[in-house]
Design a protein around this motif. Structure first.
Motif, PDB file in Angstrom:
ATOM      1  N   SER A  21       0.828  -1.208   0.000  1.00  0.00           N
ATOM      2  CA  SER A  21       0.000   0.000   0.000  1.00  0.00           C
ATOM      3  C   SER A  21       0.863   1.260   0.000  1.00  0.00           C
ATOM      4  CB  SER A  21      -0.937   0.004   1.218  1.00  0.00           C
ATOM      5  OG  SER A  21      -0.271   0.364   2.417  1.00  0.00           O
ATOM      6  N   ALA A  22       2.054   1.177   0.566  1.00  0.00           N
ATOM      7  CA  ALA A  22       2.943   2.343   0.603  1.00  0.00           C
ATOM      8  C   ALA A  22       3.623   2.558  -0.744  1.00  0.00           C
ATOM      9  CB  ALA A  22       3.978   2.182   1.713  1.00  0.00           C
ATOM     10  N   VAL A  23       4.219   1.508  -1.302  1.00  0.00           N
ATOM     11  CA  VAL A  23       4.928   1.670  -2.582  1.00  0.00           C
ATOM     12  C   VAL A  23       3.945   1.904  -3.727  1.00  0.00           C
ATOM     13  CG1 VAL A  23       6.863   0.252  -1.817  1.00  0.00           C
ATOM     14  CG2 VAL A  23       4.987  -0.825  -3.079  1.00  0.00           C
ATOM     15  N   ASP A  90      -1.380  -2.076   9.290  1.00  0.00           N
ATOM     16  CA  ASP A  90      -2.428  -1.252   8.703  1.00  0.00           C
ATOM     17  C   ASP A  90      -2.127  -0.982   7.225  1.00  0.00           C
ATOM     18  OD1 ASP A  90      -3.591  -1.240  11.205  1.00  0.00           O
ATOM     19  OD2 ASP A  90      -2.791   0.716  11.766  1.00  0.00           O
ATOM     20  N   VAL A  91      -3.024  -0.269   6.563  1.00  0.00           N
ATOM     21  CA  VAL A  91      -2.943  -0.111   5.111  1.00  0.00           C
ATOM     22  C   VAL A  91      -3.342   1.307   4.716  1.00  0.00           C
ATOM     23  CG1 VAL A  91      -3.771  -0.994   2.876  1.00  0.00           C
ATOM     24  CG2 VAL A  91      -3.579  -2.551   4.821  1.00  0.00           C
ATOM     25  N   LEU A  92      -2.635   1.855   3.717  1.00  0.00           N
ATOM     26  CA  LEU A  92      -3.030   3.107   3.086  1.00  0.00           C
ATOM     27  C   LEU A  92      -3.862   2.804   1.844  1.00  0.00           C
ATOM     28  CD1 LEU A  92       0.323   5.146   3.135  1.00  0.00           C
ATOM     29  CD2 LEU A  92      -1.631   5.425   4.673  1.00  0.00           C
ATOM     30  N   TYR A  93      -4.851   3.632   1.583  1.00  0.00           N
ATOM     31  CA  TYR A  93      -5.557   3.538   0.313  1.00  0.00           C
ATOM     32  C   TYR A  93      -4.643   4.098  -0.781  1.00  0.00           C
ATOM     33  CZ  TYR A  93      -9.626   2.442   3.136  1.00  0.00           C
ATOM     34  OH  TYR A  93     -10.488   1.840   4.026  1.00  0.00           O
ATOM     35  N   PRO A  94      -4.830   3.696  -2.038  1.00  0.00           N
ATOM     36  CA  PRO A  94      -3.862   4.042  -3.088  1.00  0.00           C
ATOM     37  C   PRO A  94      -3.576   5.537  -3.246  1.00  0.00           C
ATOM     38  CG  PRO A  94      -5.314   2.309  -3.860  1.00  0.00           C
ATOM     39  CD  PRO A  94      -5.866   2.759  -2.530  1.00  0.00           C
ATOM     40  N   ALA A 156      -3.860   9.389  17.560  1.00  0.00           N
ATOM     41  CA  ALA A 156      -2.824   8.586  16.905  1.00  0.00           C
ATOM     42  C   ALA A 156      -2.157   9.376  15.779  1.00  0.00           C
ATOM     43  CB  ALA A 156      -3.432   7.300  16.350  1.00  0.00           C
ATOM     44  N   PRO A 157      -0.862   9.161  15.532  1.00  0.00           N
ATOM     45  CA  PRO A 157      -0.173   9.895  14.461  1.00  0.00           C
ATOM     46  C   PRO A 157      -0.525   9.402  13.070  1.00  0.00           C
ATOM     47  CG  PRO A 157       1.339   8.351  15.500  1.00  0.00           C
ATOM     48  CD  PRO A 157       0.066   8.315  16.308  1.00  0.00           C
ATOM     49  N   TRP A 158      -1.046   8.184  12.948  1.00  0.00           N
ATOM     50  CA  TRP A 158      -1.371   7.656  11.625  1.00  0.00           C
ATOM     51  C   TRP A 158      -2.596   8.356  11.041  1.00  0.00           C
ATOM     52  CZ3 TRP A 158      -6.199   6.045  12.505  1.00  0.00           C
ATOM     53  CH2 TRP A 158      -6.504   5.391  13.708  1.00  0.00           C
ATOM     54  N   GLY A 159      -2.707   8.261   9.701  1.00  0.00           N
ATOM     55  CA  GLY A 159      -3.839   8.885   9.017  1.00  0.00           C
ATOM     56  C   GLY A 159      -3.725  10.389   8.914  1.00  0.00           C
ATOM     57  N   LYS A 160      -2.518  10.902   9.109  1.00  0.00           N
ATOM     58  CA  LYS A 160      -2.292  12.342   9.098  1.00  0.00           C
ATOM     59  C   LYS A 160      -1.058  12.667   8.265  1.00  0.00           C
ATOM     60  CE  LYS A 160      -4.228  12.517  13.738  1.00  0.00           C
ATOM     61  NZ  LYS A 160      -3.946  12.645  15.180  1.00  0.00           N
ATOM     62  N   PHE A 203      -6.600   2.602   6.683  1.00  0.00           N
ATOM     63  CA  PHE A 203      -7.329   1.441   7.196  1.00  0.00           C
ATOM     64  C   PHE A 203      -6.619   0.930   8.436  1.00  0.00           C
ATOM     65  CE2 PHE A 203      -7.890  -3.175   7.554  1.00  0.00           C
ATOM     66  CZ  PHE A 203      -9.280  -3.236   7.674  1.00  0.00           C
ATOM     67  N   TYR A 204      -7.341   0.929   9.544  1.00  0.00           N
ATOM     68  CA  TYR A 204      -6.814   0.520  10.838  1.00  0.00           C
ATOM     69  C   TYR A 204      -7.297  -0.892  11.142  1.00  0.00           C
ATOM     70  CZ  TYR A 204      -6.300   0.553  15.947  1.00  0.00           C
ATOM     71  OH  TYR A 204      -5.983   0.250  17.239  1.00  0.00           O
ATOM     72  N   ARG A 205      -6.362  -1.802  11.289  1.00  0.00           N
ATOM     73  CA  ARG A 205      -6.722  -3.207  11.464  1.00  0.00           C
ATOM     74  C   ARG A 205      -6.871  -3.559  12.944  1.00  0.00           C
ATOM     75  NH1 ARG A 205      -5.759  -6.992   7.610  1.00  0.00           N
ATOM     76  NH2 ARG A 205      -4.066  -5.727   6.749  1.00  0.00           N
ATOM     77  N   ASP A 206      -7.995  -4.158  13.276  1.00  0.00           N
ATOM     78  CA  ASP A 206      -8.204  -4.672  14.628  1.00  0.00           C
ATOM     79  C   ASP A 206      -7.437  -5.982  14.767  1.00  0.00           C
ATOM     80  OD1 ASP A 206     -10.015  -2.754  15.808  1.00  0.00           O
ATOM     81  OD2 ASP A 206     -11.505  -3.474  14.384  1.00  0.00           O
ATOM     82  N   THR A 207      -6.443  -5.980  15.643  1.00  0.00           N
ATOM     83  CA  THR A 207      -5.626  -7.177  15.843  1.00  0.00           C
ATOM     84  C   THR A 207      -5.717  -7.595  17.304  1.00  0.00           C
ATOM     85  OG1 THR A 207      -3.698  -5.711  16.128  1.00  0.00           O
ATOM     86  CG2 THR A 207      -4.016  -6.706  13.969  1.00  0.00           C
ATOM     87  N   PRO A 208      -6.437  -8.667  17.595  1.00  0.00           N
ATOM     88  CA  PRO A 208      -6.665  -9.077  18.983  1.00  0.00           C
ATOM     89  C   PRO A 208      -5.388  -9.313  19.783  1.00  0.00           C
ATOM     90  CG  PRO A 208      -8.150 -10.238  17.514  1.00  0.00           C
ATOM     91  CD  PRO A 208      -7.164  -9.510  16.648  1.00  0.00           C
ATOM     92  N   GLY A 209      -4.283  -9.653  19.143  1.00  0.00           N
ATOM     93  CA  GLY A 209      -3.068  -9.954  19.887  1.00  0.00           C
ATOM     94  C   GLY A 209      -2.235  -8.740  20.253  1.00  0.00           C
ATOM     95  N   SER A 210      -2.663  -7.545  19.873  1.00  0.00           N
ATOM     96  CA  SER A 210      -1.843  -6.358  20.127  1.00  0.00           C
ATOM     97  C   SER A 210      -1.770  -6.039  21.614  1.00  0.00           C
ATOM     98  CB  SER A 210      -2.412  -5.151  19.379  1.00  0.00           C
ATOM     99  OG  SER A 210      -3.663  -4.793  19.918  1.00  0.00           O
ATOM    100  N   LEU A 211      -0.724  -5.325  21.995  1.00  0.00           N
ATOM    101  CA  LEU A 211      -0.503  -5.000  23.401  1.00  0.00           C
ATOM    102  C   LEU A 211      -1.671  -4.234  23.989  1.00  0.00           C
ATOM    103  CD1 LEU A 211       1.339  -4.910  25.878  1.00  0.00           C
ATOM    104  CD2 LEU A 211       2.358  -2.808  24.958  1.00  0.00           C
ATOM    105  N   THR A 212      -2.235  -3.309  23.207  1.00  0.00           N
ATOM    106  CA  THR A 212      -3.324  -2.494  23.728  1.00  0.00           C
ATOM    107  C   THR A 212      -4.666  -3.197  23.672  1.00  0.00           C
ATOM    108  OG1 THR A 212      -3.381  -1.444  21.545  1.00  0.00           O
ATOM    109  CG2 THR A 212      -2.257  -0.257  23.321  1.00  0.00           C
ATOM    110  N   ASN A 213      -4.684  -4.451  23.246  1.00  0.00           N
ATOM    111  CA  ASN A 213      -5.920  -5.216  23.231  1.00  0.00           C
ATOM    112  C   ASN A 213      -5.997  -6.203  24.396  1.00  0.00           C
ATOM    113  OD1 ASN A 213      -8.410  -5.711  21.907  1.00  0.00           O
ATOM    114  ND2 ASN A 213      -7.600  -7.674  21.202  1.00  0.00           N
TER     115      ASN A 213
END
Length: 325
Positions: A21-23, A90-94, A156-160, A203-213
């Motif tokens: 998504s970045a490249v 997570d993912v950026l839109y094109p 959050a810093p993402w999406g900005k 796009f913010y992915r919900d990941t159950p294994g993350s530290l904040t989850n």
């Protein structure tokens, strides 16, 4: 040029999708700084693979030091006039960077907030957006919305997109998992307007294994962070003090209820008691504040029934806490 900063630790599961998504951005004038934060899986090999076929990808390797240290290290070498952050799951839109950069140029602002979506599996959306026209907002209004956790505006810093100069002399608090909440008001609080676009760029992915989850003692950092936040507003933006107190109240509610569920041995009884005392001290002000969201007010009303009732309902609300930013 835009520097896209990606911290990555054992990120092999989603890293390819993230890097694709970045490249694949429609804005080509970018560099992608990917920090391998001491990974023990194939993260390093994946980064090297992308760097070998696209010279815009800049690998950076460091011993495991955490996401804040990874972002700080990338910021020190970033060469772009603009900076955007992307998490490795997570993912950026094109056309995300194109939309953000266009909003910055049209508005003349050096900080742009983009829209975002969340879920488990990424899905593309229509690339032609009618909601990409920027709204120029007062910085204090934006900070207030973040503190009241309203309108989907998050710290959050993402999406900005940040002009690199706006990040001068600031850094992420290394070792703190609420580094975004601890940093945002220091950056957004600087002079200047902020542009906001409703078009989804992230796009913010919900990941159950993350530290904040999941609960861990590290999550108690939020109590210190929101205390510092309140002190900052009291000294620098007194009009935002009610919002800062409500955010601090919310943090103390969260930690009190999580401790009620997880601290079976009473190891954190003192902290739990301090949370309860702050809840009692701040709840009336937030209950009467028309800007406070209904979820917070319902929690306040339950708290008036006493500690036993608040602890009894805690598993119903916090038993399956989601990834929290």
């Amino acid at each position: 040029m835009v520097s896209i900063i990606i911290p990555a630790f054992n990120a092999e599961k989603y890293l390819r999708e993230c890097l694709d998504s970045a490249v694949g951005q429609t804005c080509r004038d970018i560099e992608i700084i990917v920090v391998d934060d001491g990974s023990t899986d194939s993260t390093g090999r994946i980064i090297a693979e992308y760097a070998a076929r696209d010279n815009r990808v800049r690998p950076l390797v460091q011993p495991q030091s955490g996401v804040s240290a990874a972002r700080n290290a990338a910021l020190r070498i970033a060469g772009g006039e603009w900076v955007s952050f992307l998490d490795s799951d997570d993912v950026l839109y094109p056309n995300s960077i194109e939309l953000l950069l266009g909003a910055a140029h049209v508005s003349g602002c050096d900080l742009v907030y983009g829209g975002w979506r969340r879920g488990v599996e990424f899905r593309q959306i229509d690339g032609s957006r009618s909601d990409a026209a920027p709204r120029v907002c007062d910085r204090l209004d934006v900070i207030e919305k973040v503190l009241y956790q309203s309108e989907g505006i998050v710290p959050a810093p993402w999406g900005k997109l940040y002009r690199r100069e706006r990040l001068r002399d600031v850094c992420f608090d290394e070792g703190c998992i609420y580094e975004d909440l601890d940093l945002f008001y220091k950056v957004e609080g600087r002079d200047g307007k902020i542009a906001v676009i409703d078009a989804p760029v992230y796009f913010y992915r919900d990941t159950p294994g993350s530290l904040t989850n999941r609960f861990s003692p590290a999550r108690l950092d939020v109590l210190k962070v929101t205390s510092r936040l309140e002190d900052f507003m009291a000294k620098n933006c007194p009009g935002l003090l009610p919002a800062a107190r409500d955010r601090r109240l919310s943090a103390n509610f969260n930690m009190y209820c999580l401790l009620a569920i997880h601290d079976r041995n009473g190891e954190y009884a003192r902290i739990s008691h301090e949370c309860w005392q702050l809840i009692r001290r701040y709840r009336r002000e937030s209950l009467l504040n028309p800007h406070v969201r209904m979820k917070n007010k319902l929690g306040i009303l339950v708290s008036y029934l006493g500690e036993r009732m608040l602890k009894a309902v805690s598993p119903l609300v916090y038993g399956g806490s989601r990834k929290n930013r």
